[in-house]
Design a protein around this motif. Structure first.
Motif, PDB file in Angstrom:
ATOM      1  N   LEU A 210       0.824  -1.216   0.000  1.00  0.00           N
ATOM      2  CA  LEU A 210       0.000   0.000   0.000  1.00  0.00           C
ATOM      3  C   LEU A 210       0.849   1.254   0.000  1.00  0.00           C
ATOM      4  O   LEU A 210       0.528   2.242  -0.670  1.00  0.00           O
ATOM      5  CB  LEU A 210      -0.881   0.015   1.244  1.00  0.00           C
ATOM      6  N   GLY A 211       1.925   1.221   0.787  1.00  0.00           N
ATOM      7  CA  GLY A 211       2.834   2.378   0.826  1.00  0.00           C
ATOM      8  C   GLY A 211       3.432   2.649  -0.547  1.00  0.00           C
ATOM      9  O   GLY A 211       3.473   3.797  -1.015  1.00  0.00           O
ATOM     10  N   HIS A 214       0.791   4.062  -2.869  1.00  0.00           N
ATOM     11  CA  HIS A 214       0.367   5.426  -2.589  1.00  0.00           C
ATOM     12  C   HIS A 214       1.480   6.439  -2.834  1.00  0.00           C
ATOM     13  O   HIS A 214       1.223   7.559  -3.263  1.00  0.00           O
ATOM     14  CB  HIS A 214      -0.094   5.515  -1.129  1.00  0.00           C
ATOM     15  N   GLY A 401       2.137   2.989   4.227  1.00  0.00           N
ATOM     16  CA  GLY A 401       0.990   2.136   3.941  1.00  0.00           C
ATOM     17  C   GLY A 401       0.017   2.092   5.101  1.00  0.00           C
ATOM     18  O   GLY A 401      -1.205   2.162   4.913  1.00  0.00           O
ATOM     19  N   THR A 404      -1.889   5.333   5.223  1.00  0.00           N
ATOM     20  CA  THR A 404      -2.827   5.400   4.099  1.00  0.00           C
ATOM     21  C   THR A 404      -4.057   4.546   4.353  1.00  0.00           C
ATOM     22  O   THR A 404      -5.198   4.979   4.183  1.00  0.00           O
ATOM     23  CB  THR A 404      -2.134   4.900   2.812  1.00  0.00           C
TER      24      THR A 404
END
Lengths: 420, 420
Positions: A210-211, A214, A401, A404
């Protein structure tokens, strides 16, 4: 126009408890700013498909509630320069935690997602949840106190943990390296000190993916895989720009894919699992065996210096000094990982594979061998545009992540009604 | 209210050419009916998040254009019974084609998705695109003529083909069993006779997965895999309720995943590919070898009866008569497929695996061995709710999938602007 109740985030008594209900139109407006950063009302209308007048009323509502604010003028298309909207930084704060087996990273972010405090330290996750979560709580409370932010202003708490998580409940399920954590109520523990926060627990590799999605190499990549090679091997899967967790929330657990039908017995009881052959511990074990058999002077020297022990990083250091045995161990590990990834490339057809985790920095031979392994066994069409790289964000991926993911859960669209 | 141009589907001169542009609100209303069947304006408003008045205007527009019609009263919640909306069946027609290496299935559906004509026949795809596509064209034109439907009323044409398709262009890329089809302009050929149709070409297994998703065992399954075992082995992947095609459109090509590092050489040049060990031809080859070595009287008898040849289905027939050699061949094939699927289960964590294709009917030992293979090597959490079954739709899956996919492309939301 239908009547709408005043949403409870605009309440003036006491504190607001996340998650907040939003109407679908509001949630879509919020999501468009979360995705694209500061934009104008016209942009929001274009993206969401609502009329300009609808969006004006939605934005007014969100501004009155203190969620959005105007932050200045955007680009003009000839006429008056449009006012640009963004989240109000002090509407609330977000905590991101990246917990490793032996490391802890904590960050505090404002409502725009900017990190305003950050800390890293060595821990031992085997000390158990009371001690580790107590430490996290105290660290966050300290940081808030310094800035005179009440704990009730923390609206979301994202925690990445090194074990399998049932995402819907936030519980660890049979975590192999986290004794005492099985089904521990992490959410309830955190909510005791941060009563207004929504608490999201996920596997650390999902947080890292996710990091990167994003803020790293995964931006604009619809389909990619983040592979963490450390004590074990696991991966986070991004599908259509979102984390793919699968039907039980345990997707990405590739450490026990069969890599060699004649390989060693894994701690899971099966034969030839990927992580039993190619993760940090087997790399170290092979190097110690070579040192004992006097096949490598450099490895033997390191082993003597370190109390009869070697780690995967020692193998990397030996390889960087030109030790052929160390290089061979690293190449073998990379090749085997690459061959297993080849099958996943044929199946999933990602555009990008990112290699992260402690062992990923073991030397350039490691990445090169993974690449060769993938190319050797993948179909030409599926590797035509495939990029394989080490994670550029390194230790930041997990923490960004976590922030986020936590932010995404502050608001809930009432039409979807997804409980968190 | 912003001004809107009259959409070109409401034009009265000449015929309407798909795909038709819709505003985002219209597209969302259409998608909600496509997904849930006949529903009321209130339902559409609830699902899409638009106001009741907005949906009334959207529905009026779509009804005036001849796309929707009121079909009667729905359930009352106490007050007046709401009028229920559905697609107007004769707004246009959809053709679905499921092309196999040696078989062709064609169906004609009305705009509600109901099949009104259907035909199956034996073909040879190696006769090349001009002959096979010419046959498809003639068959469809005949069926339209009988019902006095002009060819211009065909708005979408979905074609499943047994080879790798670059979905964005509809072109076959290096299809191993379709000589002469590489990069053949299938869309242009079809559009010559059906000038108003949008033409969608996809891999046959994706179509089958879509068919199961829309009308079979895949309903309400967010994440599942449809595995076709025939001359080759491939799979269609459903992720979050949609076909996952991957970054190049070739996801699901699992026939060349390594199943045995010491296995036979595959026609692709690699060693031990799944389909070189466990698909129809290696099953038949192993049986013929056993027959020649007099290890099985039943197999030897079949082989003699059939001009010195055996197929995988003959092995299934021998197994059903209790032949131990045939049963062992089937068990081995199932086990190896299961072990490869186990790795994909760990990675993707589906809730369902459907086994289809010609070889899937080879006998109950086949499915049982696949199940054992998966359970043997998958993680407990990922198989907790996993179901593994043969495809219940059989030959219908591909054709219904083709119709479903084609229908989804009749309308394009202008905000997404996806060309087709």
């Amino acid at each position: 126009m239908k009547n709408r109740k005043t949403p409870h985030f605009s309440s003036k008594q006491g504190h607001n408890i996340a998650p907040f209900n939003l109407e679908l139109s509001e949630a879509r407006a919020v999501a468009s700013i979360r995705k694209l950063g500061p934009i104008s009302r016209t942009d929001i209308a274009d993206i969401t498909g609502y009329s300009r007048s609808k969006i004006t009323s939605v934005v007014n509502q969100l501004t009155r509630a203190g969620i959005l604010e105007e932050i200045g003028d955007g680009e003009s298309n000839g006429g008056r320069r449009p006012r640009v909207l963004n989240f109000k930084p002090d509407f609330g704060y977000i905590v991101g935690v990246d917990m490793g087996a032996t490391s802890l990273d904590i960050a505090l972010a404002n409502f725009n997602g900017q990190i305003i405090e950050r800390q890293s330290m060595v821990i031992d996750v085997r000390d158990g949840p009371d001690m580790v979560l107590g430490l996290i709580r105290n660290l966050v409370l300290e940081k808030l106190a310094v800035r005179a932010i009440p704990a009730e202003k923390v609206l979301a708490f994202g925690i990445g943990v090194p074990g399998p998580v049932e995402f819907s409940t936030g519980l660890l399920i049979a975590p192999p390296i986290m004794p005492g954590w099985e089904a521990y109520p992490i959410r309830a523990f955190i909510k005791e000190s941060f009563p207004c926060a929504v608490v999201i627990v996920d596997n650390d590799v999902n947080m890292m993916a996710l990091g990167e999605l994003h803020a790293g190499a995964g931006i604009n990549q619809d389909h990619f895989i983040f592979v963490k090679v450390g004590t074990g091997i696991g991966c986070g899967i991004v599908c259509k720009g979102e984390i793919h967790r699968g039907s039980n929330g345990c997707a990405g657990d590739i450490g026990h894919v069969c890599a060699d039908q004649k390989g060693p017995i894994c701690h899971c009881g099966n034969i030839g699992c990927l992580e039993a052959i190619a993760a940090g511990p087997p790399i170290a074990a092979r190097a110690m065996e070579a040192a004992r058999k006097n096949q490598s002077a450099i490895l033997a020297k390191y082993m003597e210096m370190q109390g009869n022990k070697l780690t995967a990083l020692d193998v990397g250091r030996a390889a960087s000094q030109g030790d052929p045995v160390a290089n061979e161990i690293i190449r073998d590990s990379g090749r085997i990982i690459g061959e297993v990834l080849a099958g996943l490339v044929n199946f999933f057809n990602p555009s990008l594979i990112l290699i992260g985790g402690g062992v990923s920095n073991i030397g350039h031979q490691f990445l090169a061998s993974i690449r060769r392994g993938v190319l050797h066994r993948s179909l030409p069409l599926s590797t035509r545009h495939l990029r394989i790289d080490t994670s550029p964000m390194g230790a930041d991926a997990g923490i960004i992540g976590a922030i986020t993911l936590a932010m995404e859960h502050v608001f809930v669209a009432v039409n979807n009604g997804e409980p968190s």
